[in-house]
Design a protein around this motif. Sequence first.
Motif, PDB file in Angstrom:
ATOM      1  N   LEU A  45       0.814  -1.069  -0.119  1.00 43.35           N
ATOM      2  CA  LEU A  45      -0.003   0.055  -0.131  1.00 43.35           C
ATOM      3  C   LEU A  45       0.994   1.220   0.233  1.00 43.35           C
ATOM      4  O   LEU A  45       0.571   2.106  -0.615  1.00 43.35           O
ATOM      5  CB  LEU A  45      -0.947  -0.027   1.276  1.00 43.35           C
ATOM      6  CG  LEU A  45      -1.891   1.085   1.383  1.00 43.35           C
ATOM      7  CD1 LEU A  45      -2.974   0.996   0.164  1.00 43.35           C
ATOM      8  CD2 LEU A  45      -2.842   1.256   2.531  1.00 43.35           C
ATOM      9  N   THR A  46       1.904   1.255   0.523  1.00 49.42           N
ATOM     10  CA  THR A  46       2.855   2.283   0.720  1.00 49.42           C
ATOM     11  C   THR A  46       3.255   2.484  -0.690  1.00 49.42           C
ATOM     12  O   THR A  46       3.809   3.598  -1.357  1.00 49.42           O
ATOM     13  CB  THR A  46       4.209   2.068   1.541  1.00 49.42           C
ATOM     14  OG1 THR A  46       3.643   2.136   2.966  1.00 49.42           O
ATOM     15  CG2 THR A  46       4.869   3.109   1.787  1.00 49.42           C
ATOM     16  N   PHE A 101       2.522  -4.267   9.116  1.00 47.98           N
ATOM     17  CA  PHE A 101       1.019  -3.876   9.222  1.00 47.98           C
ATOM     18  C   PHE A 101       0.944  -2.492   9.489  1.00 47.98           C
ATOM     19  O   PHE A 101       0.570  -1.855   8.483  1.00 47.98           O
ATOM     20  CB  PHE A 101       0.484  -4.643  10.264  1.00 47.98           C
ATOM     21  CG  PHE A 101       0.070  -6.081   9.956  1.00 47.98           C
ATOM     22  CD1 PHE A 101       0.419  -6.709   8.838  1.00 47.98           C
ATOM     23  CD2 PHE A 101      -0.429  -7.168  10.903  1.00 47.98           C
ATOM     24  CE1 PHE A 101       0.505  -8.116   8.513  1.00 47.98           C
ATOM     25  CE2 PHE A 101      -0.560  -8.243  10.583  1.00 47.98           C
ATOM     26  CZ  PHE A 101      -0.258  -8.823   9.684  1.00 47.98           C
ATOM     27  N   TYR A 102       1.424  -2.101  10.579  1.00 50.63           N
ATOM     28  CA  TYR A 102       1.174  -0.651  10.993  1.00 50.63           C
ATOM     29  C   TYR A 102       1.912   0.303  10.095  1.00 50.63           C
ATOM     30  O   TYR A 102       1.518   1.517   9.704  1.00 50.63           O
ATOM     31  CB  TYR A 102       1.789  -0.394  12.479  1.00 50.63           C
ATOM     32  CG  TYR A 102       0.815  -1.284  13.446  1.00 50.63           C
ATOM     33  CD1 TYR A 102      -0.494  -1.799  13.059  1.00 50.63           C
ATOM     34  CD2 TYR A 102       1.701  -2.128  14.337  1.00 50.63           C
ATOM     35  CE1 TYR A 102      -0.936  -2.909  13.980  1.00 50.63           C
ATOM     36  CE2 TYR A 102       1.047  -3.303  15.245  1.00 50.63           C
ATOM     37  CZ  TYR A 102      -0.118  -3.481  14.786  1.00 50.63           C
ATOM     38  OH  TYR A 102      -0.926  -4.557  15.833  1.00 50.63           O
ATOM     39  N   GLY A 103       3.180   0.058   9.899  1.00 48.74           N
ATOM     40  CA  GLY A 103       4.158   1.122   9.071  1.00 48.74           C
ATOM     41  C   GLY A 103       3.536   1.001   7.636  1.00 48.74           C
ATOM     42  O   GLY A 103       3.684   2.162   7.064  1.00 48.74           O
ATOM     43  N   GLY A 104       3.053  -0.063   6.933  1.00 48.52           N
ATOM     44  CA  GLY A 104       2.376   0.023   5.502  1.00 48.52           C
ATOM     45  C   GLY A 104       1.364   0.983   5.648  1.00 48.52           C
ATOM     46  O   GLY A 104       1.212   1.703   4.482  1.00 48.52           O
ATOM     47  N   VAL A 109      -1.009   6.175   3.786  1.00 51.39           N
ATOM     48  CA  VAL A 109      -2.040   7.210   4.000  1.00 51.39           C
ATOM     49  C   VAL A 109      -1.433   8.571   4.194  1.00 51.39           C
ATOM     50  O   VAL A 109      -1.895   9.428   3.377  1.00 51.39           O
ATOM     51  CB  VAL A 109      -2.831   6.953   5.517  1.00 51.39           C
ATOM     52  CG1 VAL A 109      -3.612   8.148   5.829  1.00 51.39           C
ATOM     53  CG2 VAL A 109      -3.587   5.826   5.540  1.00 51.39           C
ATOM     54  N   LEU A 110      -0.061   8.711   4.471  1.00 49.53           N
ATOM     55  CA  LEU A 110       0.931   9.623   4.719  1.00 49.53           C
ATOM     56  C   LEU A 110       0.892  10.105   3.015  1.00 49.53           C
ATOM     57  O   LEU A 110       1.028  11.130   2.781  1.00 49.53           O
ATOM     58  CB  LEU A 110       2.032   9.654   5.550  1.00 49.53           C
ATOM     59  CG  LEU A 110       2.768  10.816   5.639  1.00 49.53           C
ATOM     60  CD1 LEU A 110       2.038  11.795   6.358  1.00 49.53           C
ATOM     61  CD2 LEU A 110       4.153  10.323   6.482  1.00 49.53           C
ATOM     62  N   LEU A 111       1.694   9.132   2.267  1.00 47.76           N
ATOM     63  CA  LEU A 111       2.251   9.563   1.069  1.00 47.76           C
ATOM     64  C   LEU A 111       1.152  10.043   0.263  1.00 47.76           C
ATOM     65  O   LEU A 111       1.332  10.686  -0.736  1.00 47.76           O
ATOM     66  CB  LEU A 111       3.044   8.323   0.650  1.00 47.76           C
ATOM     67  CG  LEU A 111       4.425   7.915   1.293  1.00 47.76           C
ATOM     68  CD1 LEU A 111       5.125   6.805   0.595  1.00 47.76           C
ATOM     69  CD2 LEU A 111       5.377   9.251   1.079  1.00 47.76           C
ATOM     70  N   ILE A 112      -0.066   9.017   0.063  1.00 45.36           N
ATOM     71  CA  ILE A 112      -1.170   9.454  -0.690  1.00 45.36           C
ATOM     72  C   ILE A 112      -1.503  11.206  -0.504  1.00 45.36           C
ATOM     73  O   ILE A 112      -1.940  11.718  -1.461  1.00 45.36           O
ATOM     74  CB  ILE A 112      -2.185   8.728  -0.457  1.00 45.36           C
ATOM     75  CG1 ILE A 112      -3.043   8.417  -1.701  1.00 45.36           C
ATOM     76  CG2 ILE A 112      -3.090   8.734   0.750  1.00 45.36           C
ATOM     77  CD1 ILE A 112      -2.476   8.058  -3.168  1.00 45.36           C
ATOM     78  N   THR A 118      -6.339  11.487  -2.006  1.00 51.35           N
ATOM     79  CA  THR A 118      -7.040  11.137  -0.676  1.00 51.35           C
ATOM     80  C   THR A 118      -7.068   9.722  -0.215  1.00 51.35           C
ATOM     81  O   THR A 118      -6.755   9.016  -0.983  1.00 51.35           O
ATOM     82  CB  THR A 118      -8.504  11.587  -0.859  1.00 51.35           C
ATOM     83  OG1 THR A 118      -9.257  10.941  -1.746  1.00 51.35           O
ATOM     84  CG2 THR A 118      -8.526  13.212  -1.239  1.00 51.35           C
ATOM     85  N   ASN A 119      -7.542   9.462   0.834  1.00 54.13           N
ATOM     86  CA  ASN A 119      -7.593   8.074   1.249  1.00 54.13           C
ATOM     87  C   ASN A 119      -8.742   7.168   0.410  1.00 54.13           C
ATOM     88  O   ASN A 119      -8.775   6.072   0.180  1.00 54.13           O
ATOM     89  CB  ASN A 119      -8.223   8.040   2.826  1.00 54.13           C
ATOM     90  CG  ASN A 119      -7.037   8.533   3.604  1.00 54.13           C
ATOM     91  OD1 ASN A 119      -5.981   8.653   3.324  1.00 54.13           O
ATOM     92  ND2 ASN A 119      -7.525   8.697   4.895  1.00 54.13           N
ATOM     93  N   ALA A 120      -9.721   7.826  -0.417  1.00 53.28           N
ATOM     94  CA  ALA A 120     -10.543   7.274  -1.215  1.00 53.28           C
ATOM     95  C   ALA A 120      -9.674   6.695  -2.444  1.00 53.28           C
ATOM     96  O   ALA A 120     -10.187   5.532  -2.948  1.00 53.28           O
ATOM     97  CB  ALA A 120     -11.651   8.478  -1.583  1.00 53.28           C
ATOM     98  N   ASN A 121      -8.826   7.342  -2.711  1.00 52.83           N
ATOM     99  CA  ASN A 121      -7.840   6.630  -4.091  1.00 52.83           C
ATOM    100  C   ASN A 121      -7.310   5.236  -3.570  1.00 52.83           C
ATOM    101  O   ASN A 121      -6.916   4.786  -4.530  1.00 52.83           O
ATOM    102  CB  ASN A 121      -6.731   7.697  -4.148  1.00 52.83           C
ATOM    103  CG  ASN A 121      -7.405   9.182  -4.718  1.00 52.83           C
ATOM    104  OD1 ASN A 121      -6.963   9.992  -4.202  1.00 52.83           O
ATOM    105  ND2 ASN A 121      -8.118   9.091  -5.644  1.00 52.83           N
ATOM    106  N   LEU A 122      -7.182   5.071  -2.323  1.00 49.20           N
ATOM    107  CA  LEU A 122      -6.474   3.769  -1.955  1.00 49.20           C
ATOM    108  C   LEU A 122      -7.477   2.537  -1.658  1.00 49.20           C
ATOM    109  O   LEU A 122      -7.134   1.670  -1.730  1.00 49.20           O
ATOM    110  CB  LEU A 122      -5.784   3.946  -0.602  1.00 49.20           C
ATOM    111  CG  LEU A 122      -4.567   4.963  -0.528  1.00 49.20           C
ATOM    112  CD1 LEU A 122      -4.134   5.065   0.882  1.00 49.20           C
ATOM    113  CD2 LEU A 122      -3.703   4.600  -1.490  1.00 49.20           C
ATOM    114  N   ILE A 123      -8.733   3.175  -1.753  1.00 46.73           N
ATOM    115  CA  ILE A 123      -9.882   2.048  -1.517  1.00 46.73           C
ATOM    116  C   ILE A 123      -9.852   0.973  -2.506  1.00 46.73           C
ATOM    117  O   ILE A 123      -9.908  -0.290  -2.154  1.00 46.73           O
ATOM    118  CB  ILE A 123     -11.329   2.715  -1.525  1.00 46.73           C
ATOM    119  CG1 ILE A 123     -11.427   3.629  -0.337  1.00 46.73           C
ATOM    120  CG2 ILE A 123     -12.356   1.595  -1.456  1.00 46.73           C
ATOM    121  CD1 ILE A 123     -11.291   3.078   1.049  1.00 46.73           C
TER     122      ILE A 123
END
Length: 297
Positions: A45-46, A101-104, A109-112, A118-123
């Motif tokens: 995800l990162t 888990f936590y770092g990824g 979320v931070l890089l996006i 936005t977080n919606a782009n990661l959904i």
Amino acid sequence: MIGSPLMQRAFLAAVLVGAAAPVVGTFLVQRRMSLMGDGIGHVALTGVALGWLVGNWTGIAPHDALAVPGAVVLAIVGSVVIELVRERGQTNGDLALALMFYGGIAGGVLLIKVAGGTNANLISYLFGSISTVSVTDLVWTVVLAVLVLVVGVGLRAALFAVSHDEEFARASGLPVRLLNMLIATIAALTVTVAMRVVGLLLVSALMIVPVAVAQLYARSFSRTMAVASGIGVAVSIVGLAITYWEDFPPGATIVILAILVYGVASTLRPFLRRPQTTGDPHLDVSDDVLIASTATD
């Protein structure tokens, strides 16, 4: 349904992912690292967010054009780190996975946000969006899935030997570290292949649940891999077909189907499986290890 180009791409992606994910999952189950796919998925995800960031900085359109390459790179790095931590025994394997888990998730979320998204782009990457698979996504899926299948099936004897007993594999002359890294790498590739089908949060289920079903009945490692791969393809196709007629999330539907298959298979197992005539619960181990050892001679 079959006449739709969109569904044709989706079905091809589903078949490839359904076949490849359980192949790698068979090795992870043998190594007792069933949750490794989850850890890699969070790191990927990162990588997705990093791809967005690089695409934004370089002006590449669309912004998510580098999402898959970014996920591939970060997933491989994360899987290698997990393997090195496990090998050197510097910390517990579950702690290493927890850090991933936590770092990824936090890194993604931070890089996006930095990339202007936005977080919606990661959904779609978190939960899968097979109905929007593009031609580019399909090309990546085909290339990576074929690579995973070629390595996983072609080197299954050697990979089984190092997964089952590293000391025996080392004594047999197998390159244990290289094979361990190879398993970690194809696990990373599998996660990135499957993220468009079932999503990064659910990919581990497609890697592990079909293997759990196959182990209830199969009596050899190779047969377990073949049956698990077949189950993965079946639930992927059926799940995708259901989502064509009903407005259900494809990734969640596929995973729930796999779990239902496991529930039915485990319920019927006492009635369908013939009793073993030996006390050896792994009748295939000697044969599979023998194949691996002779392959080095």
